[in-house]
Design a protein around this motif. Structure first.
Motif, PDB file in Angstrom:
ATOM      1  N   CYS A   8       1.136   1.631   8.639  1.00 17.71           N
ATOM      2  CA  CYS A   8       0.812  -0.038   9.101  1.00 17.71           C
ATOM      3  C   CYS A   8       0.858  -0.244   9.716  1.00 17.71           C
ATOM      4  O   CYS A   8       0.731  -0.978  10.946  1.00 17.71           O
ATOM      5  N   ALA A   9       2.179  -1.305   8.936  1.00 12.94           N
ATOM      6  CA  ALA A   9       2.699  -2.871   8.754  1.00 12.94           C
ATOM      7  C   ALA A   9       3.783  -2.618  10.425  1.00 12.94           C
ATOM      8  O   ALA A   9       3.633  -3.563  10.603  1.00 12.94           O
ATOM      9  N   LEU A  10       4.075  -1.976  10.050  1.00 12.10           N
ATOM     10  CA  LEU A  10       5.065  -1.632  11.457  1.00 12.10           C
ATOM     11  C   LEU A  10       4.784  -1.047  12.509  1.00 12.10           C
ATOM     12  O   LEU A  10       4.497  -1.537  13.205  1.00 12.10           O
ATOM     13  N   PHE A  11       3.365  -0.784  13.444  1.00 10.05           N
ATOM     14  CA  PHE A  11       2.661  -0.598  14.406  1.00 10.05           C
ATOM     15  C   PHE A  11       1.654  -1.768  14.126  1.00 10.05           C
ATOM     16  O   PHE A  11       1.883  -2.289  15.631  1.00 10.05           O
ATOM     17  N   ALA A  61      -5.748   1.463  12.164  1.00 12.82           N
ATOM     18  CA  ALA A  61      -4.656   0.647  11.125  1.00 12.82           C
ATOM     19  C   ALA A  61      -5.388   1.509   9.740  1.00 12.82           C
ATOM     20  O   ALA A  61      -4.853   0.780   8.708  1.00 12.82           O
ATOM     21  N   SER A  62      -5.493   2.439   9.432  1.00 11.84           N
ATOM     22  CA  SER A  62      -6.305   2.982   8.260  1.00 11.84           C
ATOM     23  C   SER A  62      -4.961   3.897   7.494  1.00 11.84           C
ATOM     24  O   SER A  62      -3.882   4.428   8.408  1.00 11.84           O
ATOM     25  N   LYS A  63      -5.354   4.499   6.711  1.00 13.24           N
ATOM     26  CA  LYS A  63      -3.978   4.669   6.179  1.00 13.24           C
ATOM     27  C   LYS A  63      -3.905   6.062   5.454  1.00 13.24           C
ATOM     28  O   LYS A  63      -5.533   6.245   4.831  1.00 13.24           O
ATOM     29  N   VAL A  64      -3.554   7.215   5.532  1.00 12.75           N
ATOM     30  CA  VAL A  64      -3.942   8.013   5.197  1.00 12.75           C
ATOM     31  C   VAL A  64      -3.653   8.126   3.630  1.00 12.75           C
ATOM     32  O   VAL A  64      -3.159   7.723   2.417  1.00 12.75           O
ATOM     33  N   VAL A  65      -4.627   9.037   2.892  1.00 11.39           N
ATOM     34  CA  VAL A  65      -4.967   9.376   1.441  1.00 11.39           C
ATOM     35  C   VAL A  65      -3.769   9.524   0.851  1.00 11.39           C
ATOM     36  O   VAL A  65      -2.504  10.579   1.480  1.00 11.39           O
ATOM     37  N   ALA A  66      -2.741   9.462  -0.093  1.00  9.89           N
ATOM     38  CA  ALA A  66      -1.683   9.318  -0.412  1.00  9.89           C
ATOM     39  C   ALA A  66      -1.952  10.854  -1.261  1.00  9.89           C
ATOM     40  O   ALA A  66      -3.046  11.245  -1.991  1.00  9.89           O
ATOM     41  N   CYS A  67      -0.722  12.178  -1.324  1.00  8.33           N
ATOM     42  CA  CYS A  67      -1.194  12.721  -1.381  1.00  8.33           C
ATOM     43  C   CYS A  67       0.173  13.330  -2.051  1.00  8.33           C
ATOM     44  O   CYS A  67       1.786  13.001  -2.630  1.00  8.33           O
TER      45      CYS A  67
END
Ligand code: AVI
Length: 324
Positions: A47-50, A8-14
């Protein structure tokens, strides 16, 4: 290496220019067929949708795996050596780990590895309270790349990779990942891995086309994310969620299909879509108990035991690495 969920990790914003996201998106959108690595699903909303997908009645994977872990926790716990260290690859919320930790008080050290450091620290604090005997040493890292284990973990090392995230690798990438886990954990390690099983096409198709439309929203959110982060102008209403079981390749494929001929701007580039052309956004491979064991054996892991739910929808496999 691979397009991974990273739990459930977040990919770093780019930024739109020169960022890994922009680079990967343009590479995939300029290729034929078009694709985007599935790791980009997992921004905050993704992540929330998953999490919500895992609660849908059609998405049997999480329920089945949690049931298997609950029903067999004592047997799984017996496979861990005294004073073991448990390393979780892509730990997310560590929800399933709690089932193992509660049954295996002889696991004295837990190393959750996830790219999302903030979530790791929050979860670690909770786990230290719940399991006071446990040393929790989070590692913020991409779990599919080499990383160092903290502290003295030579007594007994075990790995945990639940959720059938291994199914989001191409099979040769899954083999490479198992070799990587063997390198991290070393000789004598035990690995507990969750694997979704081949089954009736209707059940698989329903799991990725839930009636509430959560998986559809999860897929479409990739376009929302590109609009926001890559200065793209995808018209959401002109793309459709397609998810289906490809029996020949033994995988569920997810696509975003363009309902018409159109041009879309993405990170300063123009991408042409034919009517019906798709962006391939995810593969979710399904294995049989034996085909997964064969894959694991090919990488030096030997089967110790496996458990399935009564419907044989999902399998938890325990492997050991004695080579090397
Ligand atoms: C994370 N992974 C195992 C999920 C799966 O089933 O392949 C991701 C997912 N994609 C659509 N629904 C769930």
């Amino acid at each position: 290496m691979v397009a991974l969920k990273q739990s459930a990790s977040k990919v770093v914003a780019c930024d739109a220019n020169g960022s890994p996201f922009a680079e990967d998106a343009l590479k995939g959108l300029n290729a034929t067929p078009k694709s985007i690595p599935p790791k980009y699903f997992y921004d905050d909303r993704g992540c929330a949708l998953f999490e919500s997908i895992t609660e849908q009645p059609e998405y049997y994977l999480t329920r089945s795996e949690v049931g298997i872990l609950h029903d067999n926790a004592d047997d799984i716990a017996k496979l861990f050596k005294p004073a073991s260290t448990l390393v979780e690859f892509g730990s997310g919320s560590s929800r399933k780990t709690r089932i193992l930790l509660a049954a295996a008080s002889h696991i004295t050290s837990y190393i959750p590895v996830d790219i999302c450091g903030a979530m790791l620290e929050q979860e670690a604090a909770g786990l230290r309270k719940e399991f006071p005997h446990l040393t929790v040493s989070p590692v913020t890292a991409d779990f599919s790349a080499p990383f160092d284990l903290p502290g003295d973990t030579h007594l007994g090392r075990a790995g945990f990779f639940p959720g059938s995230t291994i199914g989001n690798f191409e099979p040769h990438e899954a083999a490479a990942f198992l070799r990587h886990v063997a390198r991290v954990l070393g000789r004598g390690a035990v690995l507990v891995v969750g694997v979704d099983l081949v089954k009736d096409t209707q059940i698989l198709n329903a799991a990725y086309n839930d009636a509430a439309g959560v998986t559809e929203a999860f897929n479409i959110n990739l376009l929302v994310r590109m609009n926001r982060e890559l200065a793209a102008d995808f018209k959401l209403e002109s793309f459709e969620h397609h998810a289906f079981y490809n029996r020949e390749r033994q995988r569920v494929e997810m696509h975003l299909a363009s309902s018409k001929r159109q041009k879309v701007r993405v990170a300063g580039d123009t991408i042409d879509f034919r009517a019906g052309e798709t962006i391939h956004t995810e593969n979710s491979y399904k294995y049989s108990v034996d085909s997964f064991i064969a894959l694991a054996r090919g990488t030096g892991w030997q089967p110790l035991a496996n458990w399935t739910d009564p419907q044989r929808f999902f399998c938890v496999q325990a492997l050991t690495y004695q080579a090397g």
